[in-house]
Design an enzyme around this catalytic site. Sequence first.
Site, PDB file in Angstrom:
ATOM      1  N   ASP A 283      -7.926   8.155   0.541  1.00 48.32           N
ATOM      2  CA  ASP A 283      -8.398   7.045   1.377  1.00 48.32           C
ATOM      3  C   ASP A 283      -8.153   7.308   2.864  1.00 48.32           C
ATOM      4  O   ASP A 283      -8.637   6.562   3.718  1.00 48.32           O
ATOM      5  CB  ASP A 283      -7.725   5.725   0.963  1.00 48.32           C
ATOM      6  CG  ASP A 283      -8.496   5.031  -0.161  1.00 48.32           C
ATOM      7  OD1 ASP A 283      -9.667   5.396  -0.403  1.00 48.32           O
ATOM      8  OD2 ASP A 283      -7.938   4.125  -0.799  1.00 48.32           O
TER       9      ASP A 283
ATOM     10  N   SER B 189      -7.774   0.824   3.450  1.00 44.67           N
ATOM     11  CA  SER B 189      -8.238   0.356   2.141  1.00 44.67           C
ATOM     12  C   SER B 189      -9.426  -0.575   2.304  1.00 44.67           C
ATOM     13  O   SER B 189      -9.647  -1.145   3.375  1.00 44.67           O
ATOM     14  CB  SER B 189      -7.091  -0.398   1.466  1.00 44.67           C
ATOM     15  OG  SER B 189      -7.537  -1.019   0.280  1.00 44.67           O
ATOM     16  N   SER B 190     -10.163  -0.747   1.222  1.00 46.58           N
ATOM     17  CA  SER B 190     -11.227  -1.759   1.188  1.00 46.58           C
ATOM     18  C   SER B 190     -10.833  -2.958   0.333  1.00 46.58           C
ATOM     19  O   SER B 190     -11.630  -3.892   0.172  1.00 46.58           O
ATOM     20  CB  SER B 190     -12.507  -1.157   0.589  1.00 46.58           C
ATOM     21  OG  SER B 190     -12.920  -0.040   1.315  1.00 46.58           O
TER      22      SER B 190
ATOM     23  N   THR C  56      -4.190  -0.589  -7.041  1.00 48.58           N
ATOM     24  CA  THR C  56      -4.983   0.598  -7.346  1.00 48.58           C
ATOM     25  C   THR C  56      -4.171   1.875  -7.447  1.00 48.58           C
ATOM     26  O   THR C  56      -3.114   2.010  -6.843  1.00 48.58           O
ATOM     27  CB  THR C  56      -6.066   0.788  -6.248  1.00 48.58           C
ATOM     28  OG1 THR C  56      -6.938   1.841  -6.625  1.00 48.58           O
ATOM     29  CG2 THR C  56      -5.474   1.108  -4.900  1.00 48.58           C
TER      30      THR C  56
ATOM     31  N   ASN D 217      -6.333   4.348  -6.917  1.00 52.76           N
ATOM     32  CA  ASN D 217      -7.515   4.871  -6.239  1.00 52.76           C
ATOM     33  C   ASN D 217      -8.542   5.322  -7.269  1.00 52.76           C
ATOM     34  O   ASN D 217      -9.277   4.512  -7.784  1.00 52.76           O
ATOM     35  CB  ASN D 217      -7.185   5.973  -5.234  1.00 52.76           C
ATOM     36  CG  ASN D 217      -8.370   6.215  -4.310  1.00 52.76           C
ATOM     37  OD1 ASN D 217      -9.185   5.324  -4.121  1.00 52.76           O
ATOM     38  ND2 ASN D 217      -8.472   7.406  -3.736  1.00 52.76           N
TER      39      ASN D 217
ATOM     40  N   ARG E  62       0.851  -1.189   0.000  1.00 57.15           N
ATOM     41  CA  ARG E  62       0.000   0.000   0.000  1.00 57.15           C
ATOM     42  C   ARG E  62       0.893   1.248   0.000  1.00 57.15           C
ATOM     43  O   ARG E  62       1.976   1.234   0.597  1.00 57.15           O
ATOM     44  CB  ARG E  62      -0.832  -0.046   1.268  1.00 57.15           C
ATOM     45  CG  ARG E  62      -1.826   1.070   1.455  1.00 57.15           C
ATOM     46  CD  ARG E  62      -2.988   0.917   0.555  1.00 57.15           C
ATOM     47  NE  ARG E  62      -4.131   1.717   0.980  1.00 57.15           N
ATOM     48  CZ  ARG E  62      -5.127   2.018   0.171  1.00 57.15           C
ATOM     49  NH1 ARG E  62      -5.139   1.617  -1.084  1.00 57.15           N
ATOM     50  NH2 ARG E  62      -6.147   2.714   0.608  1.00 57.15           N
TER      51      ARG E  62
ATOM     52  N   GLY F 144     -13.706  -1.408  -6.951  1.00 55.11           N
ATOM     53  CA  GLY F 144     -15.035  -0.907  -6.601  1.00 55.11           C
ATOM     54  C   GLY F 144     -15.075  -0.095  -5.322  1.00 55.11           C
ATOM     55  O   GLY F 144     -16.155   0.104  -4.752  1.00 55.11           O
TER      56      GLY F 144
ATOM     57  N   THR G  18      -9.797   0.593  -9.843  1.00 55.00           N
ATOM     58  CA  THR G  18      -8.808  -0.253  -9.184  1.00 55.00           C
ATOM     59  C   THR G  18      -8.788  -1.486 -10.048  1.00 55.00           C
ATOM     60  O   THR G  18      -9.576  -1.598 -10.976  1.00 55.00           O
ATOM     61  CB  THR G  18      -9.286  -0.564  -7.743  1.00 55.00           C
ATOM     62  OG1 THR G  18      -9.249   0.623  -6.983  1.00 55.00           O
ATOM     63  CG2 THR G  18      -8.455  -1.623  -7.036  1.00 55.00           C
TER      64      THR G  18
HETATM   65  O1  DON Z   1      -7.976   0.987  -1.383  1.00 58.19           O
HETATM   66  C1  DON Z   1      -9.143   1.277  -1.560  1.00 58.19           C
HETATM   67  O2  DON Z   1     -10.051   0.861  -0.886  1.00 58.19           O
HETATM   68  C2  DON Z   1      -9.501   2.182  -2.716  1.00 58.19           C
HETATM   69  N1  DON Z   1      -8.381   3.025  -3.041  1.00 58.19           N
HETATM   70  C3  DON Z   1      -9.909   1.353  -3.862  1.00 58.19           C
HETATM   71  C4  DON Z   1     -10.362   2.173  -5.028  1.00 58.19           C
HETATM   72  C5  DON Z   1     -11.173   1.416  -5.985  1.00 58.19           C
HETATM   73  O3  DON Z   1     -11.460   0.255  -5.822  1.00 58.19           O
HETATM   74  C6  DON Z   1     -11.683   2.137  -7.117  1.00 58.19           C
HETATM   75  N2  DON Z   1     -12.237   1.202  -8.076  1.00 58.19           N
HETATM   76  N3  DON Z   1     -13.125   0.935  -8.660  1.00 58.19           N
END
Ligand code: DON
Length: 555
Positions: A406, A435-436, A382, A384, A91, A456, A364
């Site tokens: 984030d 992060s997710s 990602t 982001n 990350r 997502g 992502t």
């Molecule tokens: O790490 C995360 O949770 C976000 N930066 C992810 C971003 C993301 O999934 C955008 N995509 N569709």
Amino acid sequence: MKKPLFYLLSFTIIACSSPKNDEIQAAVVSARVEASEIGLDVLKQGGNAYDAMVATSFALTVVYPVAGNITGGGFFVYRTADGETSTLDYREMAPLQSTKDLFLDENGNADPEKSTIGGLAVGIPGAVAGILEVHKKLGSMPLEDLIRPAIDLAEKGYKVTEKQARSFARYRDLFIRVNGEDTFFAQNFSQGDTIKNPALANTLLEIAKNGNRGFYEGWVAQAMVDKVKATGGILSLEGLESYRPVWRDPVLFNYKELGLISMPPPSSGGICLAQMMQMVSEYDIKSMGFNSTETMHLMIEAERRSYADRSHFLGDPDFVHVPQSELISKSYVQERMSSYSPSKATPSSELAHGEIQVMESDETTHFSIVDSKGNAVAVTTTLNGAYGSKVFVDEIGVFMNNEMDDFSSKPGVPNMFGLTGSEANSVAPKKRMLSSMTPTIVTKNDKLYMVVGTPGGSTIITSVFQTVLNVYEHGMGMQEAVNAPRFHHQWLPDRVVLEPNKFNNIIIEGLQAMGHNISEEYSRIIGKVDAILVDDSGQISVGADYRGDDAAATY
Ligand code: DON
């Protein structure tokens, strides 16, 4: 299993193009066919799943600039054929000069533009260090051989797809606003055009020759620092040199006879998935039916409770104490569901408070790999937002991330995914933003069962949650489970987001009668799941999400 008519139709079309399961020994499923094929070629040459991870990652950087990257960060989850598991956290980190109030304006209000567009949004990239660490620990082929296909792709070019042409057109004005009219992606690219990116080919060559030093030091590093500073950011050479990926123990938990291996903090993915799955594990979801009002209500209420915890407790474990074992313990999870009513929505205001913001478009990318020996890899990576901060470093041919969004700019104020956070996820130098991303490997009776993940934003965790249940509880095939309509609740804003036009009125009215606030108007694509299933007899099948250009390559 109850299925809306529309869904049966859409599946039939896609299932026709799936490879025949009984022929598959190994598979790579990613956002682009070129990247999947490059990964598969590595496997055919005798490389392992980890070699394929390296090659696929670099290829996505070239062919999928919206999210594939060397300038962002990601998470890697693996399980060897012998059952050994671990995760790598690569990350991004906040730049060294970051302060807690970095994204507040003079009145102390969070300024969403500062954390999403331009140099200040850029975190210290972790991707190259992460990919090279995977190679060092687990790879078997020379690094140069794994980067070479991506270099060739950047030199010879790749074809623009219809979806990609639309995406470039949508962001073109923003690229010009941030980078000026001479920037590479100021060009008008149409479907069928070939894009060659010689600057990126050079950058990749530099990494092939000099490893981490080719990216975190020297002319590549200098080009990134100069451009990020020129667009208002604080990235420094010292910050780049200080970046290190971290091996972390996975979040491990069980759901009925399944074992799940997922990403720990600084991802919220593993913990939230563990909470949600355990919250619903006592219910007979199979007989409650696929996307029935009853099943959706149960899953929504689990999602609501888990995202409330996410907001309060989760952040970078190297900076804040995350009570991980407590959060995923059976007793805690059961206690969280004690307020659950099978007939009535729990208003989020009764769980906690926050503000509402519309979610916007983002990107992502996830890929899944299984090699012929049974080694499995799940990677989500990602920038982001789509094309990250939109800051494009022309000298090296890449967009920089906007991962700083984030972080929680201010407690309780939502980020671009509408997610709120607390002190646990505030900005600090070298801290990793929450992060997710939920790259996940699932076993069944201790044998490899599924490799799954998705982009997502905040909808990542719920998409993984639903995909696993679609296969395990509802008996769907892998592609069918990926195609199935998705829904999402994240505690705040207090609404259920549905993929538009995919849920019939009876379901929607049933949920509304229970007190759910249903939103199709704000909804957007919920995830692009790329997954691999190994069934009880050892047969491999794949699911590549039709919502993108995603494609599987298998042999
Ligand atoms: O790490 C995360 O949770 C976000 N930066 C992810 C971003 C993301 O999934 C955008 N995509 N569709």
